[in-house]
Design a protein around this motif. Sequence first.
Motif, PDB file in Angstrom:
ATOM      1  N   ARG A  67      15.140   1.823 -23.217  1.00 27.01           N
ATOM      2  CA  ARG A  67      13.697   2.021 -23.119  1.00 27.01           C
ATOM      3  C   ARG A  67      13.276   2.114 -21.664  1.00 27.01           C
ATOM      4  N   ILE A  68      12.384   3.036 -21.370  1.00 30.89           N
ATOM      5  CA  ILE A  68      11.865   3.227 -20.019  1.00 30.89           C
ATOM      6  C   ILE A  68      10.365   2.954 -20.042  1.00 30.89           C
ATOM      7  N   PHE A  69       9.912   2.107 -19.111  1.00 27.60           N
ATOM      8  CA  PHE A  69       8.491   1.763 -19.009  1.00 27.60           C
ATOM      9  C   PHE A  69       8.010   2.186 -17.622  1.00 27.60           C
ATOM     10  N   GLU A  70       7.005   3.034 -17.576  1.00 26.12           N
ATOM     11  CA  GLU A  70       6.447   3.506 -16.320  1.00 26.12           C
ATOM     12  C   GLU A  70       5.030   2.962 -16.163  1.00 26.12           C
ATOM     13  N   TYR A  71       4.718   2.461 -14.978  1.00 29.44           N
ATOM     14  CA  TYR A  71       3.375   1.939 -14.761  1.00 29.44           C
ATOM     15  C   TYR A  71       2.869   2.344 -13.385  1.00 29.44           C
ATOM     16  N   ASN A  72       1.541   2.486 -13.316  1.00 29.94           N
ATOM     17  CA  ASN A  72       0.872   2.946 -12.106  1.00 29.94           C
ATOM     18  C   ASN A  72      -0.555   2.415 -12.135  1.00 29.94           C
ATOM     19  N   MET A  73      -1.480   3.034 -11.398  1.00 36.05           N
ATOM     20  CA  MET A  73      -2.829   2.477 -11.346  1.00 36.05           C
ATOM     21  C   MET A  73      -3.566   2.607 -12.680  1.00 36.05           C
ATOM     22  N   ALA A  74      -3.050   3.428 -13.578  1.00 36.98           N
ATOM     23  CA  ALA A  74      -3.705   3.600 -14.872  1.00 36.98           C
ATOM     24  C   ALA A  74      -3.124   2.704 -15.958  1.00 36.98           C
ATOM     25  N   ARG A  75      -1.908   2.209 -15.746  1.00 35.30           N
ATOM     26  CA  ARG A  75      -1.233   1.410 -16.765  1.00 35.30           C
ATOM     27  C   ARG A  75      -0.598   0.184 -16.117  1.00 35.30           C
ATOM     28  N   TYR A  76      -0.888  -0.998 -16.670  1.00 33.70           N
ATOM     29  CA  TYR A  76      -0.287  -2.227 -16.143  1.00 33.70           C
ATOM     30  C   TYR A  76       0.923  -2.615 -16.970  1.00 33.70           C
ATOM     31  N   LEU A  77       1.765  -3.446 -16.388  1.00 28.52           N
ATOM     32  CA  LEU A  77       2.977  -3.910 -17.052  1.00 28.52           C
ATOM     33  C   LEU A  77       2.798  -5.368 -17.446  1.00 28.52           C
ATOM     34  N   ALA A  78       3.136  -5.697 -18.678  1.00 27.92           N
ATOM     35  CA  ALA A  78       3.092  -7.083 -19.153  1.00 27.92           C
ATOM     36  C   ALA A  78       4.503  -7.495 -19.565  1.00 27.92           C
ATOM     37  N   VAL A  79       4.947  -8.637 -19.049  1.00 24.02           N
ATOM     38  CA  VAL A  79       6.272  -9.181 -19.364  1.00 24.02           C
ATOM     39  C   VAL A  79       6.071 -10.521 -20.043  1.00 24.02           C
ATOM     40  N   SER A  80       6.636 -10.687 -21.230  1.00 28.12           N
ATOM     41  CA  SER A  80       6.376 -11.890 -22.012  1.00 28.12           C
ATOM     42  C   SER A  80       7.475 -12.941 -21.899  1.00 28.12           C
ATOM     43  N   VAL A  81       8.713 -12.530 -21.635  1.00 28.70           N
ATOM     44  CA  VAL A  81       9.819 -13.480 -21.496  1.00 28.70           C
ATOM     45  C   VAL A  81      10.709 -13.024 -20.354  1.00 28.70           C
ATOM     46  N   ASP A  82      11.549 -13.932 -19.839  1.00 34.71           N
ATOM     47  CA  ASP A  82      12.508 -13.560 -18.797  1.00 34.71           C
ATOM     48  C   ASP A  82      13.476 -12.518 -19.357  1.00 34.71           C
ATOM     49  N   VAL A  83      13.599 -11.407 -18.650  1.00 34.35           N
ATOM     50  CA  VAL A  83      14.461 -10.349 -19.178  1.00 34.35           C
ATOM     51  C   VAL A  83      15.078  -9.553 -18.028  1.00 34.35           C
ATOM     52  N   PRO A  84      16.406  -9.338 -18.057  1.00 33.62           N
ATOM     53  CA  PRO A  84      17.053  -8.495 -17.042  1.00 33.62           C
ATOM     54  C   PRO A  84      16.731  -7.027 -17.289  1.00 33.62           C
ATOM     55  N   VAL A  85      16.321  -6.337 -16.244  1.00 32.39           N
ATOM     56  CA  VAL A  85      15.986  -4.917 -16.331  1.00 32.39           C
ATOM     57  C   VAL A  85      16.531  -4.214 -15.099  1.00 32.39           C
ATOM     58  N   THR A  86      16.363  -2.902 -15.069  1.00 37.86           N
ATOM     59  CA  THR A  86      16.597  -2.125 -13.855  1.00 37.86           C
ATOM     60  C   THR A  86      15.251  -1.607 -13.384  1.00 37.86           C
ATOM     61  N   GLY A  87      14.885  -1.903 -12.132  1.00 31.74           N
ATOM     62  CA  GLY A  87      13.587  -1.512 -11.607  1.00 31.74           C
ATOM     63  C   GLY A  87      13.711  -0.498 -10.484  1.00 31.74           C
ATOM     64  N   GLN A  88      12.739   0.416 -10.402  1.00 33.84           N
ATOM     65  CA  GLN A  88      12.770   1.439  -9.360  1.00 33.84           C
ATOM     66  C   GLN A  88      11.360   1.889  -9.014  1.00 33.84           C
ATOM     67  N   ILE A  89      10.979   1.757  -7.748  1.00 39.89           N
ATOM     68  CA  ILE A  89       9.720   2.329  -7.275  1.00 39.89           C
ATOM     69  C   ILE A  89       9.917   3.833  -7.167  1.00 39.89           C
ATOM     70  N   THR A  90       9.058   4.594  -7.836  1.00 41.81           N
ATOM     71  CA  THR A  90       9.238   6.043  -7.912  1.00 41.81           C
ATOM     72  C   THR A  90       8.236   6.825  -7.076  1.00 41.81           C
ATOM     73  N   GLU A  91       7.094   6.228  -6.763  1.00 43.49           N
ATOM     74  CA  GLU A  91       6.088   6.908  -5.946  1.00 43.49           C
ATOM     75  C   GLU A  91       5.620   5.970  -4.842  1.00 43.49           C
ATOM     76  N   ALA A  92       5.907   6.343  -3.608  1.00 38.70           N
ATOM     77  CA  ALA A  92       5.480   5.564  -2.445  1.00 38.70           C
ATOM     78  C   ALA A  92       5.762   6.378  -1.195  1.00 38.70           C
ATOM     79  N   SER A  93       4.924   6.200  -0.177  1.00 38.07           N
ATOM     80  CA  SER A  93       5.111   6.898   1.085  1.00 38.07           C
ATOM     81  C   SER A  93       4.446   6.081   2.189  1.00 38.07           C
ATOM     82  N   ASP A  94       4.671   6.468   3.436  1.00 41.74           N
ATOM     83  CA  ASP A  94       4.013   5.783   4.545  1.00 41.74           C
ATOM     84  C   ASP A  94       2.503   5.911   4.448  1.00 41.74           C
ATOM     85  N   GLU A  95       2.036   7.097   4.021  1.00 45.70           N
ATOM     86  CA  GLU A  95       0.601   7.332   3.917  1.00 45.70           C
ATOM     87  C   GLU A  95      -0.006   6.639   2.697  1.00 45.70           C
ATOM     88  N   ALA A  96       0.742   6.543   1.632  1.00 42.85           N
ATOM     89  CA  ALA A  96       0.254   5.911   0.400  1.00 42.85           C
ATOM     90  C   ALA A  96       1.334   4.995  -0.153  1.00 42.85           C
TER      91      ALA A  96
END
Length: 318
Positions: A67-96
């Motif tokens: 399962r892939i969960f994507e979140y940004n300013m329009a969608r927040y992430l809720a985590v209910s229990v401790d869980v190992p995942v793979t995380g990756q920031i996909t949008e970021a820059s010096d300007e933003a």
Amino acid sequence: MTNIAQQAQALAVKIQQRFPADGVFQTAVPRLSVTRFSGPTPAIPVVYQPAVCLVVQGAKKVILGERIFEYNMARYLAVSVDVPVTGQITEASDEAPYLCLKLDLDLNLLSELMLKMNSPRPARPAGSETAIAVSLVTAELLQAFERLLLLTESAESIPVLGPLTEQEILYWLLQGEQGWVLHQLISGDNRLAQVNKAIQHLKYHYREPFSKSTLLELTCMSATSFFQHFKDVTAMTPLQYQKQLRLQEARRLLLTNEFDVSGAGYQVGYESPSQFTREYSRLFGLPPSKDLQLLKGDTKHHALDFKRSSSSRISRAV
């Protein structure tokens, strides 16, 4: 531009003014942290703990099993229990830069609020997830997070207004799409709460030999039911879960120079160095020594994912 986007943009300006450098910052407000990062990151295995993550600029994705969960300013992430995942920031820059507010869930405060509300438990939506979910950000939730952040400018206000604002955030979460998850987490007579007992045991005893009987005794479930529900929540078996906790802690120990490769494996519960190296390579893609060289040569990209947890010492990030 929508009202939500305008509010998020205004909040992003305030965060960048207060946090001009990249990093993970624990604020003076209990349980509230801020993450800023000026570029995309590699996909890195981490452990998420119960929290709500509100991105006001940039975007991130987490992978739980298939399962892939994507979140940004329009969608927040809720985590209910401790869980190992793979995380990756996909949008970021010096300007933003990527900007995220994370509030760790206080289950005691959540329980008190649910008693005050005295509302019926929401029904579980069809096809919904349990451990991790994303939902649409509301103006009320965004405004409450902004007020909580602004309290950092007035230390004397935090003890009085902090709990009230945090309670408001929890209120909007309970009223939202993930309200049913939080209800289940607090109510001890359901499958999610029972699985969480097993998760907490593994979290604090991951160095010990795996014991199926102990987990079944803790959860008061049959073996078939327990293993099915555990996999529904975490997308892995209990043994796979324990291995991920062990390997991520070993990686942290190596990165912080606390142990060499053999010592790190032994410290997290491995008696066989070859088994440790084999399972480490399977999870992280490289044997420990080569992975360590890569990590130490790219500490900027990995600094966010090796924050030490005060309770379990398992790495976590937002």
